[in-house]
Design a protein around this motif. Structure first.
Motif, PDB file in Angstrom:
ATOM      1  N   THR A 510       0.852  -1.202   0.000  1.00  0.00           N
ATOM      2  CA  THR A 510       0.000   0.000   0.000  1.00  0.00           C
ATOM      3  C   THR A 510       0.889   1.254   0.000  1.00  0.00           C
ATOM      4  N   VAL A 511       0.708   2.075  -1.002  1.00  0.00           N
ATOM      5  CA  VAL A 511       1.540   3.266  -1.172  1.00  0.00           C
ATOM      6  C   VAL A 511       0.845   4.475  -0.549  1.00  0.00           C
ATOM      7  N   TYR A 512       1.552   5.168   0.337  1.00  0.00           N
ATOM      8  CA  TYR A 512       1.055   6.432   0.893  1.00  0.00           C
ATOM      9  C   TYR A 512       1.828   7.558   0.177  1.00  0.00           C
ATOM     10  N   ASN A 513       1.163   8.237  -0.707  1.00  0.00           N
ATOM     11  CA  ASN A 513       1.859   9.093  -1.690  1.00  0.00           C
ATOM     12  C   ASN A 513       1.899  10.586  -1.315  1.00  0.00           C
ATOM     13  N   PHE A 514       1.942  10.887  -0.034  1.00  0.00           N
ATOM     14  CA  PHE A 514       2.079  12.276   0.402  1.00  0.00           C
ATOM     15  C   PHE A 514       3.241  12.351   1.386  1.00  0.00           C
ATOM     16  N   ILE A 515       4.155  13.322   1.131  1.00  0.00           N
ATOM     17  CA  ILE A 515       5.313  13.502   2.003  1.00  0.00           C
ATOM     18  C   ILE A 515       5.321  14.956   2.478  1.00  0.00           C
ATOM     19  N   SER A 516       5.423  15.179   3.775  1.00  0.00           N
ATOM     20  CA  SER A 516       5.659  16.532   4.328  1.00  0.00           C
ATOM     21  C   SER A 516       7.025  16.465   4.998  1.00  0.00           C
ATOM     22  N   ALA A 517       8.012  16.718   4.209  1.00  0.00           N
ATOM     23  CA  ALA A 517       9.397  16.475   4.660  1.00  0.00           C
ATOM     24  C   ALA A 517       9.895  17.602   5.536  1.00  0.00           C
ATOM     25  N   GLU A 519      10.272  17.089   9.001  1.00  0.00           N
ATOM     26  CA  GLU A 519      10.780  16.431  10.197  1.00  0.00           C
ATOM     27  C   GLU A 519       9.935  16.720  11.439  1.00  0.00           C
ATOM     28  N   ASP A 520       8.637  16.782  11.207  1.00  0.00           N
ATOM     29  CA  ASP A 520       7.756  16.972  12.363  1.00  0.00           C
ATOM     30  C   ASP A 520       7.225  15.649  12.922  1.00  0.00           C
ATOM     31  N   GLY A 521       7.722  14.555  12.380  1.00  0.00           N
ATOM     32  CA  GLY A 521       7.286  13.237  12.851  1.00  0.00           C
ATOM     33  C   GLY A 521       6.070  12.690  12.134  1.00  0.00           C
ATOM     34  N   PHE A 522       5.514  13.429  11.188  1.00  0.00           N
ATOM     35  CA  PHE A 522       4.336  12.974  10.438  1.00  0.00           C
ATOM     36  C   PHE A 522       4.647  13.038   8.953  1.00  0.00           C
ATOM     37  N   ASN A 523       4.521  11.908   8.289  1.00  0.00           N
ATOM     38  CA  ASN A 523       4.693  11.818   6.834  1.00  0.00           C
ATOM     39  C   ASN A 523       6.027  12.420   6.378  1.00  0.00           C
ATOM     40  N   ASP A 524       7.047  12.149   7.132  1.00  0.00           N
ATOM     41  CA  ASP A 524       8.342  12.735   6.804  1.00  0.00           C
ATOM     42  C   ASP A 524       9.059  12.000   5.676  1.00  0.00           C
ATOM     43  N   PHE A 525       8.544  10.825   5.289  1.00  0.00           N
ATOM     44  CA  PHE A 525       9.209  10.069   4.230  1.00  0.00           C
ATOM     45  C   PHE A 525       8.161   9.333   3.400  1.00  0.00           C
ATOM     46  N   PHE A 526       8.623   8.883   2.265  1.00  0.00           N
ATOM     47  CA  PHE A 526       7.756   8.151   1.336  1.00  0.00           C
ATOM     48  C   PHE A 526       7.566   6.736   1.893  1.00  0.00           C
ATOM     49  N   PHE A 527       6.339   6.458   2.434  1.00  0.00           N
ATOM     50  CA  PHE A 527       6.077   5.184   3.139  1.00  0.00           C
ATOM     51  C   PHE A 527       5.224   4.274   2.258  1.00  0.00           C
ATOM     52  N   ILE A 528       5.693   3.040   2.129  1.00  0.00           N
ATOM     53  CA  ILE A 528       4.948   1.990   1.409  1.00  0.00           C
ATOM     54  C   ILE A 528       4.744   0.830   2.375  1.00  0.00           C
ATOM     55  N   ASP A 529       3.521   0.666   2.785  1.00  0.00           N
ATOM     56  CA  ASP A 529       3.200  -0.385   3.752  1.00  0.00           C
ATOM     57  C   ASP A 529       3.214  -1.751   3.052  1.00  0.00           C
ATOM     58  N   GLY A 530       3.782  -2.753   3.734  1.00  0.00           N
ATOM     59  CA  GLY A 530       3.822  -4.092   3.179  1.00  0.00           C
ATOM     60  C   GLY A 530       4.912  -4.297   2.161  1.00  0.00           C
ATOM     61  N   LEU A 531       5.973  -3.503   2.272  1.00  0.00           N
ATOM     62  CA  LEU A 531       7.064  -3.613   1.313  1.00  0.00           C
ATOM     63  C   LEU A 531       8.335  -4.166   1.957  1.00  0.00           C
ATOM     64  N   ARG A 532       8.841  -3.450   2.933  1.00  0.00           N
ATOM     65  CA  ARG A 532      10.115  -3.846   3.519  1.00  0.00           C
ATOM     66  C   ARG A 532       9.995  -5.163   4.289  1.00  0.00           C
ATOM     67  N   ASN A 533      11.033  -5.959   4.193  1.00  0.00           N
ATOM     68  CA  ASN A 533      11.135  -7.277   4.826  1.00  0.00           C
ATOM     69  C   ASN A 533      10.160  -8.294   4.245  1.00  0.00           C
ATOM     70  N   ILE A 534       9.487  -7.855   3.167  1.00  0.00           N
ATOM     71  CA  ILE A 534       8.532  -8.752   2.502  1.00  0.00           C
ATOM     72  C   ILE A 534       9.012  -8.999   1.082  1.00  0.00           C
ATOM     73  N   PHE A 535       9.072  -7.945   0.311  1.00  0.00           N
ATOM     74  CA  PHE A 535       9.656  -8.039  -1.030  1.00  0.00           C
ATOM     75  C   PHE A 535      11.145  -7.703  -0.891  1.00  0.00           C
ATOM     76  N   LEU A 536      11.919  -8.657  -0.585  1.00  0.00           N
ATOM     77  CA  LEU A 536      13.309  -8.393  -0.194  1.00  0.00           C
ATOM     78  C   LEU A 536      14.159  -7.871  -1.344  1.00  0.00           C
ATOM     79  N   ASN A 537      13.723  -8.115  -2.557  1.00  0.00           N
ATOM     80  CA  ASN A 537      14.518  -7.688  -3.725  1.00  0.00           C
ATOM     81  C   ASN A 537      13.906  -6.476  -4.451  1.00  0.00           C
ATOM     82  N   PHE A 538      13.072  -5.744  -3.741  1.00  0.00           N
ATOM     83  CA  PHE A 538      12.388  -4.633  -4.417  1.00  0.00           C
ATOM     84  C   PHE A 538      13.389  -3.533  -4.795  1.00  0.00           C
ATOM     85  N   GLN A 539      13.009  -2.773  -5.794  1.00  0.00           N
ATOM     86  CA  GLN A 539      13.719  -1.550  -6.204  1.00  0.00           C
ATOM     87  C   GLN A 539      12.678  -0.464  -6.458  1.00  0.00           C
TER      88      GLN A 539
END
Length: 603
Positions: A510-517, A519-539
């Motif tokens: 699941t892609v969350y496509n809004f970034i407010s960079a 550094e306020d602790g909310f949406n500081d980076f491009f977050f994709i839920d269900g990606l890391r440690n799952i699709f280990l070879n993603f790019q």
């Protein structure tokens, strides 16, 4: 004189109207096997023989007495009291001033005149054992108000008798049979015949038969005969061949037992070894006689094998049965030989033959056990039959007292394992490193065929076998992909165990496509839920609006926070606010095409 059916006019009327009397056929009441014999005591309540219209005043006694005189070595086994008379019956009498209420009653009705007769039975063994030898008086048998309707045709009577069965160690081994009912001869019924069954004549020496009969008259002997197996019985001068029922008592020698008979005959010349029944036939052209009881004594030194299935043990998912059984030789007069055959049937199919081991003495038994293998062609529910003295086709090799009591039958239901449906693996989304959360609550509906069965789910085979440590939280069970769980399915007697595999799959991220960079602790980076440690070879690749690649990442890089890492740079290494595009290469066989979309960054 007049007697029911015995003057010409009355006889003609009954003959023309074909009148019949209703009663009870004689049948076996009790059998005794051992060193037994029998005798009778009893007495009439009539003051003289019936003479019909020539009779003296129509009176009858309400009590009478008789003497019991057993020998010192005789031990009383049973005492059966019968009393009888004209009318519907007096069933409240006394024996030696003790109230007697019948165990059974008999009746007989002469339908043309409406006259009825009765008899009653009481087991008085305990009383006679307590009293012993001496005088016995039956009292309060009061038919005084009944007999006026019976005196004109000479059928008024009352009397009583006790059949006494006793044991004596000096006697040969005998079989005594007591038959009773209430049947008749005379009254338009010129003949009577019945069979005495359940005999087993081994030796005819000393064979005797006794009769308890009512309403016979010594002065009437018109074509009156008593036969056994076609042979006329007589005991002259007390019982002539043409007047068997003549108010006599064979034990005392009395010929003044008015309107009743207690007669015993020797019959050793009229039966043969091997006989299993005897035919009794009576004729009477005039005299009205009722037969109430018959006793036979035959020398009978034979065993009587019976068998009982005591218990059986079934094993789950097995056609092997362990059966405990006992062979008895109880109602017998001789030991049962060793090696008496036993046949074993499943339904009607012979599945085994065995035999007794030792000689089984009179009154003894032998218990044993056998393991049976039930053939596959026998259904799971069947009748198991053990048949003693049976070589496997219903044929016996031992001569027994009773050939019809050799089997015992049990209905067997083999213990079947619970049936179930083979389960497909359960899938859950990979939550990282092939770990997933599984809902196990649906297993029961998918697995069970019979919903009266129950299931438990276990992590190991040994726990499933012992039904320990079942999984409690079935709705949120977390496990690695490839985990095998063990399911125990139970019915009333047995359990089955099956398995189910838990597998994870890589679900679409699941892609969350809004970034407010900022550094306020909310949406500081491009977050994709269900990606890391799952699709280990993603790019992942980020492009600006002009299609220039500005950032690349994978499992080993941090999430994108808006920096520019590729050759196209401006404003230092920070991307400007605005819309960007991404390409996500999952490098997974289930997702051959990259995922793509836009994202927006603001600071």
């Amino acid at each position: 004189m007049m007697k029911l059916n015995f003057n010409c006019i009355t006889f003609l009327l009954f003959f023309l109207f074909s009148i019949a009397l209703s009663g009870q056929e004689l049948s076996l009441y009790q059998q005794f096997n051992g060193r037994f014999d029998f005798t009778f005591i009893g007495n009439t309540l009539n003051t003289q023989e019936n003479l019909g219209i020539l009779n003296s005043p129509c009176i009858i006694n309400t009590s009478s007495s008789a003497q019991l005189e057993l020998q010192p070595d005789d031990t009383l086994e049973k005492a059966y009291l019968y009393w009888a008379g004209s009318g519907p019956g007096d069933f409240n009498v006394k024996l030696n001033n003790i109230d007697i209420v019948p165990d059974r009653t008999f009746n007989l009705t002469e339908t043309f005149s409406g006259l009825i007769f009765f008899s009653a039975f009481k087991d008085v063994t305990e009383q006679v054992i307590s009293t012993g030898n001496g005088e016995y008086t039956l009292s309060e048998l009061d038919l005084s108000n009944i007999i006026p309707n019976y005196c004109p045709n000479a059928t008024n009577f009352a009397g009583w008798a006790i059949i006494v069965v006793y044991q004596n160690d000096n006697l040969p081994i005998n079989q005594l049979n007591v038959y009773d009912g209430l049947d008749y001869i005379g009254g338009g019924k010129l003949s009577l015949s019945f069979s005495l069954n359940s005999l087993n004549v081994i030796d005819n020496i000393g064979a005797r038969i006794g009769f308890v009969a009512w309403e016979g008259d010594s002065s009437i002997s018109v074509n009156e005969t008593l036969r056994i197996n076609g042979n006329i019985l007589s005991n002259p001068p007390l019982n002539p061949a043409n007047n068997a029922f003549n108010g006599t008592n064979s034990i005392t020698g009395s010929n003044e037992l008015f309107n009743m008979d207690l007669d015993i005959y020797e019959i050793q010349n009229f039966i043969q070894p091997g006989d299993q029944s005897a035919e009794i036939a009576l004729t009477s052209g005039q005299d009205f006689v009722m037969i109430n009881a018959v006793v036979t004594k035959l020398n009978s030194q034979v065993p009587d094998a019976t068998i009982v299935i005591d218990d059986y043990i079934l094993t789950c998912d097995s056609r092997e049965i362990t059966v405990d059984y006992t062979v008895y030789n109880l109602e017998s007069t001789n030991p049962l030989p060793a090696n008496t055959p036993i046949a074993i049937y499943a339904n009607d199919s012979l599945i085994g033959t065995i035999a007794t081991i030792d000689v089984i003495e009179v009154g003894e038994s032998e218990s044993n056990s056998i393991i049976l293998q039930i053939p596959n062609e026998i259904p799971t529910v069947f009748e198991l039959t053990f048949s003693v003295d049976d070589i496997g086709n219903g044929t016996g090799i031992v001569n027994e007292i009773n050939e019809n009591n050799n089997t015992d039958v049990e209905e067997i239901s083999l213990l079947l394992l619970p049936e179930f449906t083979i389960l497909e693996p359960i899938f859950s989304c990979n939550e990282g490193f092939s770990i997933g959360t599984f809902d196990l609550t649906s297993i029961e509906n998918s697995l069970l065929i019979d919903f009266s069965n129950t299931i438990t789910i276990h992590e190991t085979l040994s726990e499933a076998e012992t039904n320990q440590n079942s999984i409690i939280n079935l709705s949120n069970y977390q496990a690695n992909s490839g985990t095998i769980l063990y399911i125990r399915i139970e019915n009333e007697f047995c359990f089955s165990i099956t398995t189910i595999e838990l597998r994870t799959k890589n679900c679409p991220p699941t892609v969350y496509n809004f970034i407010s960079a900022n550094e306020d602790g909310f949406n500081d980076f491009f977050f994709i839920d269900g990606l890391r440690n799952i699709f280990l070879n993603f790019q992942i690749e980020i492009y600006n609006r002009w299609g220039h690649l500005i950032w690349k990442g994978n499992q080993n890089t941090e999430d994108w926070r808006g920096e520019v890492t590729e050759e196209v740079k401006w404003n230092g290494a920070i991307s400007a606010d605005g819309t960007y595009f991404y390409l996500l290469f999952l490098n997974d066989p289930d997702y051959p095409k990259p995922l793509q979309g836009f994202l927006y960054i603001t600071r």
